[in-house]
Design a protein around this motif. Structure first.
Motif, short mmCIF file in Angstrom:
data_model
loop_
_atom_site.label_atom_id
_atom_site.label_comp_id
_atom_site.label_asym_id
_atom_site.label_seq_id
_atom_site.Cartn_x
_atom_site.Cartn_y
_atom_site.Cartn_z
N ARG A 156 45.76 94.67 104.58
CA ARG A 156 45.51 93.79 103.94
C ARG A 156 46.83 93.03 102.85
O ARG A 156 47.11 91.70 102.59
CB ARG A 156 44.31 93.48 103.79
CG ARG A 156 43.86 92.86 105.02
CD ARG A 156 41.73 92.94 104.76
NE ARG A 156 41.63 91.73 103.81
CZ ARG A 156 40.27 91.85 103.54
NH1 ARG A 156 39.27 92.31 102.77
NH2 ARG A 156 40.23 89.46 102.60
N CYS A 157 46.21 94.41 102.43
CA CYS A 157 47.41 94.10 100.89
C CYS A 157 48.56 93.57 100.36
O CYS A 157 49.35 93.06 100.37
CB CYS A 157 47.97 96.11 99.72
SG CYS A 157 47.98 95.82 98.91
N SER A 158 49.69 94.03 101.86
CA SER A 158 51.17 93.81 102.29
C SER A 158 50.74 92.05 102.57
O SER A 158 51.73 91.07 102.06
CB SER A 158 51.42 94.02 103.42
OG SER A 158 52.72 94.24 103.74
N THR A 159 49.86 91.95 103.07
CA THR A 159 49.34 90.52 103.21
C THR A 159 49.28 89.90 102.59
O THR A 159 49.65 88.19 102.18
CB THR A 159 48.34 89.86 104.40
OG1 THR A 159 48.62 90.66 105.92
CG2 THR A 159 48.08 88.79 104.83
N PHE A 160 48.56 90.36 101.57
CA PHE A 160 48.63 89.33 100.25
C PHE A 160 49.45 89.04 99.19
O PHE A 160 49.84 87.87 98.53
CB PHE A 160 47.13 90.19 100.17
CG PHE A 160 45.82 88.96 99.97
CD1 PHE A 160 44.97 88.97 99.16
CD2 PHE A 160 45.37 89.46 101.28
CE1 PHE A 160 43.67 87.92 98.73
CE2 PHE A 160 43.98 88.90 101.63
CZ PHE A 160 43.26 88.19 100.60
N ARG A 161 50.37 90.72 99.42
CA ARG A 161 51.51 90.09 98.18
C ARG A 161 52.14 89.31 98.52
O ARG A 161 53.34 88.80 97.78
CB ARG A 161 52.47 91.93 98.34
CG ARG A 161 51.31 92.73 97.13
CD ARG A 161 51.45 94.39 97.27
NE ARG A 161 52.99 94.39 96.93
CZ ARG A 161 53.69 95.25 96.80
NH1 ARG A 161 53.75 96.15 97.98
NH2 ARG A 161 55.24 95.13 96.33
#
Length: 395
Positions: free
Chosen positions: A357-362
């Protein structure tokens, strides 16, 4: 009525700003205007009472003295001096960043003063609200704001968010066709998602903060207005029991807020880091940018955070809220909703510590401000000046 201008002559633009320092929004506008238009196409006269910058080609500084006997007398004197000057000296356009009747353009970088007072009143006691309503300075600013918006000489209002545009249109329907949304630009080279790889480990090591710690970052001045008290209270909520808050900025009430953190038992998890010339390393090291401001037309710090790949927690009374897509690049809550703020911050912090999810949010955070470049802002300003000047060819 302005005299006809020589099409070959540079545009003579007057910019009115009471106190000029190299880091403010109006000041950055001057830099971008010169870069976008070129020194041969625009001549800027900066009308101010306080100059803190360096000499730049294409910029003349006109200092107007003002007494230092309180802000009311200071503002009255400056306003009168500006109005007198623009009546006697011919400029192609006069763009004011202050609430002064008689100018061609008003850049509503600070939004609508009446709206700010309404939001501020929510945090005041009945006695405090009475004092605010009776304040000679607030009454003067409100009067000047109303006169300016009703002045027939006002040809355009630059709004840095849709929130401000809608607010002015609601209060002054006759101005609807004169309202132009031009978002602030951001330096996409300096602020980018790669800051995480460049700075996260080093900054956290310097501060003694483990990688696993959830970190909220606040950047700004005017802590009371921009939500630091509410963030400290949110940190005391169970949802944020494992989180830290980093506060970057200078404020004369910082010690008072430190004591509040002590009373709430969260002082060990609130770090007042002071002002920083470059906040990029801290954007790289934090997980979530938090600015639950009582009122902010369009905070540059939030745009810079999004450009750096950080999701943003902001308030519904911030222009940055229009950049937030819930559950994708941030959250928005009422500025005084402490439980809601804590829950929203928790959701974002957990997402940013989930590798997938971190990559998607970034990516979503960065994408939300991809079009908000300095070049795009300058192009919109040029288009507005062309429109007001009847399409002068040299712009």
């Amino acid at each position: 009525m302005k005299e006809s201008r020589d099409a070959a002559a540079p545009l003579h633009l007057a910019i009115v700003r009471q106190a000029y320092n190299p880091y403010g929004g109006a000041e950055r506008f001057v830099e971008r205007a010169l870069k976008a238009l070129g020194e041969n196409a625009v001549q800027i006269t900066l009308i101010t009472r306080n100059w803190g910058g360096e000499h730049k080609p294409g910029v003349k500084v006109k200092l107007l003295g003002a007494p230092r006997l309180g802000r009311l007398l200071r503002d009255i004197t400056f306003t009168r001096s500006v109005r007198s000057l623009i009546k006697t000296q011919v400029f192609d356009l006069v763009q004011s960043h202050e609430r002064i009747p008689g100018c061609d353009i008003f850049r509503a970088g600070d939004g609508v003063h009446a709206s700010w007072l309404e939001q501020r009143a929510r945090t005041l006691s009945p006695l405090g609200r009475l004092a605010q309503s009776l304040s000679p300075w607030h009454r003067y600013i409100l009067r000047m704001e109303d006169r300016m918006f009703r002045d027939a000489k006002l040809r355009a209002v630059i709004c840095n968010s849709e929130m401000v545009r809608q607010d002015i249109a609601h209060r002054y329907p006759q101005l609807a066709s004169k309202l132009h949304v031009i978002h602030n630009g951001v330096d996409h080279v300096h602020f980018h998602p790669g800051l995480r790889e460049l700075h996260r480990e080093k900054v956290r090591e310097q501060l003694g903060v483990p990688e696993s710690t959830r970190v909220l970052l606040f950047v700004g001045s005017g802590f009371e207005r921009k939500g630091v008290p509410q963030l400290i209270e949110a940190l005391a909520q169970p949802a944020l029991a494992q989180a830290e808050l980093w506060v970057i900025g200078k404020d004369r009430h910082a010690r008072r807020l430190q004591k509040r953190a002590e009373r709430l038992g969260v002082a060990s998890r609130v770090r007042f880091l002071g002002p920083k010339k470059d906040v990029a390393p801290y954007l790289g090291a934090a997980d979530v940018f938090a600015l639950p401001t009582l009122y902010d037309p369009m905070p540059n710090a939030a745009i810079e955070a999004l450009a750096s790949g950080l999701p943003v927690l902001t308030s519904t009374s911030s222009g940055a809220a229009e950049l937030v897509r819930l559950g994708e690049n941030g959250e928005r809550v009422d500025a005084l909703d402490i439980p809601g703020m804590a829950a929203a911050a928790h959701r974002l912090l957990e997402a940013m510590h989930d590798p997938l999810r971190c990559s998607t949010f970034r990516n979503a955070s960065r994408a939300s401000v991809d079009t908000l470049s300095n070049e795009a802002m300058a192009a919109q300003l040029v288009a507005l000046y062309r429109q007001l000047l009847g399409g002068a060819s040299q712009l």
